[in-house]
Each structure stands twice: as structure tokens, then as C-alpha cells.
Write an enzyme that holds these catalytic residues in place. Sequence first.
Site, PDB file in Angstrom:
ATOM      1  CB  CYS A 319      -0.892  -0.015   1.244  1.00 42.47           C
ATOM      2  SG  CYS A 319      -1.912   1.440   1.425  1.00 42.47           S
ATOM      3  NE  ARG A 328      -1.761  17.504  -8.700  1.00 39.39           N
ATOM      4  CZ  ARG A 328      -2.699  18.068  -9.428  1.00 39.39           C
ATOM      5  NH1 ARG A 328      -2.707  19.373  -9.571  1.00 39.39           N
ATOM      6  NH2 ARG A 328      -3.625  17.349 -10.012  1.00 39.39           N
ATOM      7  N   GLY A 332       5.335  10.894  -3.738  1.00 42.79           N
ATOM      8  CA  GLY A 332       4.838   9.593  -4.172  1.00 42.79           C
ATOM      9  C   GLY A 332       5.881   8.821  -4.957  1.00 42.79           C
ATOM     10  CD  GLU A 353      -1.195  -6.918  -1.839  1.00 42.65           C
ATOM     11  OE1 GLU A 353      -2.364  -7.128  -1.499  1.00 42.65           O
ATOM     12  OE2 GLU A 353      -0.243  -6.835  -1.037  1.00 42.65           O
ATOM     13  CB  SER A 357      -5.803   3.129  -6.789  1.00 40.71           C
ATOM     14  OG  SER A 357      -4.624   3.913  -6.756  1.00 40.71           O
TER      15      SER A 357
END
Length: 453
Positions: A319, A328, A332, A353, A357
Amino acid sequence: MYSCTCPILLRKSNQTKMGSIDTPSTENGSTATLGGAGDGHLLPASDSAGYAPENDVGRKRKASVLPLEVGTRVMCRWRDGKFHPVKVIERRKMHGTGPNEYEYYVHYTEFNRRLDEWVKLEQLDLDSVETVVDEKVEDKATSLKMTRHQKRKIDETHVEGHEELDAASLREHEEFTKVKNIATIELGRYEIETWYFSPFPPEYNDCLKLYFCEFCLTFMKRKEQLQRHMRKCDLKHPPGDEIYRSGTLSMFEIDGKKNKVYGQNLCYLAKLFLDHKTLYYDVDLFLFYVLCECDDRGCHMVGYFSKEKHSEESYNLACILTLPPYQRKGYGKFLIAFSYELSKKESKVGTPERPLSDLGLVSYRGYWTRVLLDILKKHKGNISIKELSDMTAIKAEDILTTLQGLELIQYRKGQHVICADPKVLDRHLKAAGRGGLEVDVSKLIWTPYKEQS
């Protein structure tokens, strides 16, 4: 198991927007301003708003459709001032009001569930109400008119992000999580609007806002409770071991078995921004990697990723979430890159995994594209998928699908061949945009879990 997404919300603490919700992400992860259908609709007439009074026919028609039933489709005025098609998901009676005075929880059918919200009756254009049709009957009738390909495309849309669930489980998931139970949270300096339902204990069912300690992630119902807690809490960073420090960035590794309550609270928090995260209590088998910005007040959580201690499927990430106020800024991509640096330390190839999304898939494709194109641009001579995998710790299947998507793979004489024209690589690199923050591997001090005592 659960998957990953990096949502974007409003930064409210100083009224500065960080990836404002005014430019929401569409189902495929691209951004779009809410508009299109319904732009021309006007607000329903109302004496108090300064409009001409309704005629008797209009008044009678509106009275006949109220209260709106769950499942009703209607046009709704969003915060951009425009009307958009919605479906009524739930309704609730407003206290001390007339028999038809309800609030309605609606889903904007053009966009992801993260935009679902409670709206008041005056935001709805009752002239646009569609007759409520039993969905089972509607599906049965529609299926007779659709080609097999069309039905498959609709099915794929319905289960986006939930490919691991069968139809019955998907319906149960959507029913259980259809309404957000917590509207906002306070975390450190930020008040953040939530995106999705999270299964907090029953005693928190009546709370629209929760207050989190930003260091230990204990959550409370009232601001006064948080203030008392902060006077006693002696943590100034996440529990666990600091495994990376570069400038103001720090990464902590938290063992879910050793810090179970923290792990569970992190899952509660993350579920508010992740639609299809299903692990809440069973944190013993996971490691959590929490990224922080550090200052003289402590280490403030920016985001995190988790991974299984032992994964038979070679998953190096379960996750991933960047908290809304820090979206932004490249965090990430930093978290994705960090997960692959851990895989390199383990001498393994890794992959996230599934299912990913919409936003998670966009982030990963961007990361894979930049890493692979950088290597191909600098490399002289032939290079195989296997060699690329060994160099990057990216699973061969992910490399293959990425390069195929860029049309850099040809199939010749029974094998895949990479065709890397320099001009084509430059064009793809430009389209991929800038990369995230760099991971300084020399600052990473980490021992793989299997080698820990």
C-alpha cells in the site's frame, strides 16, 4: 489485501490549495475540471433566491418526487457552480424540518467515488429527476441489447480497483463503504477533507471530524482531548527505527508486530483516502515505512508505504499513500523509488501488489517509464529485459508492459527486441515529465527483515 493510491485534497491550514479538489482526477487518473453535462441547467426557482415564483404545475411536480428515493438520478450543483449528473446513494432526515426535508448523499457519476458528498435539496435540479428503475431489472433488460464486448467494458468499469472481488463481494463492499463516516480530520497543522469510508470503532460513528496525534496517530473526538494528549505524548517522530535521513527528509521502519496499535491507527487513517484497502487489524505480518519532513518541532508524517515481511508473489509494496497536504511535491515517486532500493538491498526483483488504484497505476507507469528510458538513453549496444530487471529491481513483466505501451518492443524470431531510437526516447522522456525526489542510497542504513535478529 490492499492496494495503493495517492489522493489529492485541500490544504486548509493556511488557505493554500495543494492540488485542489477543483481539478479532480478522473477514473483513469488524468485530471479534468468538472463540467460537461448539465452546464446549462439553472438553479431551481425560489422566492428567497430572487427568482420568479414557481407555477402550480412545477410546484406539484416537485412535491410528487419528494423525498427522493435512493437510486434516483438527478442533476446536482457542485462547488464549481455547475450542474453534474449524480445518483442518490443515501438520504437522512434533517432535524426539526418538514416531512420532505432531507439531505442526500450523492455520487457524481462522471467521476471517482472520492468526490461523493452530502448535499442539500436546493443544490438539486428537481426538473431533471429521472424515474427510479430497479437496477436488477435494468441490468437484465440492458444486457439483452448489449454485445458481449460492450458488457465486458461495463463490467470492467464497475470493478475498477476491485478486480480481486467477485460480484457478490463487490456489492457487499460498496454497500458497506458507500457513505463517508468521517468528513474531515485534523493532523498536525492541517485540516483535511476525507475521500472514503473507514471502519473506525462504533463509538466514533457519530463523529464528523477526528483529531489525530501526528506522532503516535492516536485519534480523538474533540480538540480538547488532543490538546491534553499532546501535553503527555513524548513522541516527536513515528515509533520504530530511522533508516534514512537526507536533509529534512527522514524514513522510519515500523514493525507491525512490535507497534501494533500504531500500525492499526495508520490503517484507519489511510483508509480515509484509499477506496479498496481492506487490512485494518492484521498488521503483524507487515512493515510500514513512514516518510517524514523534519523540523525543530519533530518529524511530521508525509506519507508511507507498507510491505509484507515475506511475500511469495515478490511484492515489494502493499500500500502507498501520500497525505493530501504533501501531494504533487514528488513524494509519491520518492516512496516508489525507495521501495525498489530496498528490493535491490535484498537482491530481489519487486512489483507492487495488485490491484493498483487509478492514481497508483499512473504513478507507477511514470516511475517505470523514467527509470527505463534513462537507462536506454545512456546504454550503448543491446540490452535485454532480464538485464534491465537486474539493474532496476523492476519485475520483467512490468518492464515488458511499460515498453510495449511506449511501442519500444518488437517481436522478432520468437523473442522480444527493444528498439530504442534516441529521438523516440527523448520524446517519451519529455512526455513523462519530471521525476520525483531522488533517493540518496548512501544515506540508507537498512538490514533486510530476514537478516534481523
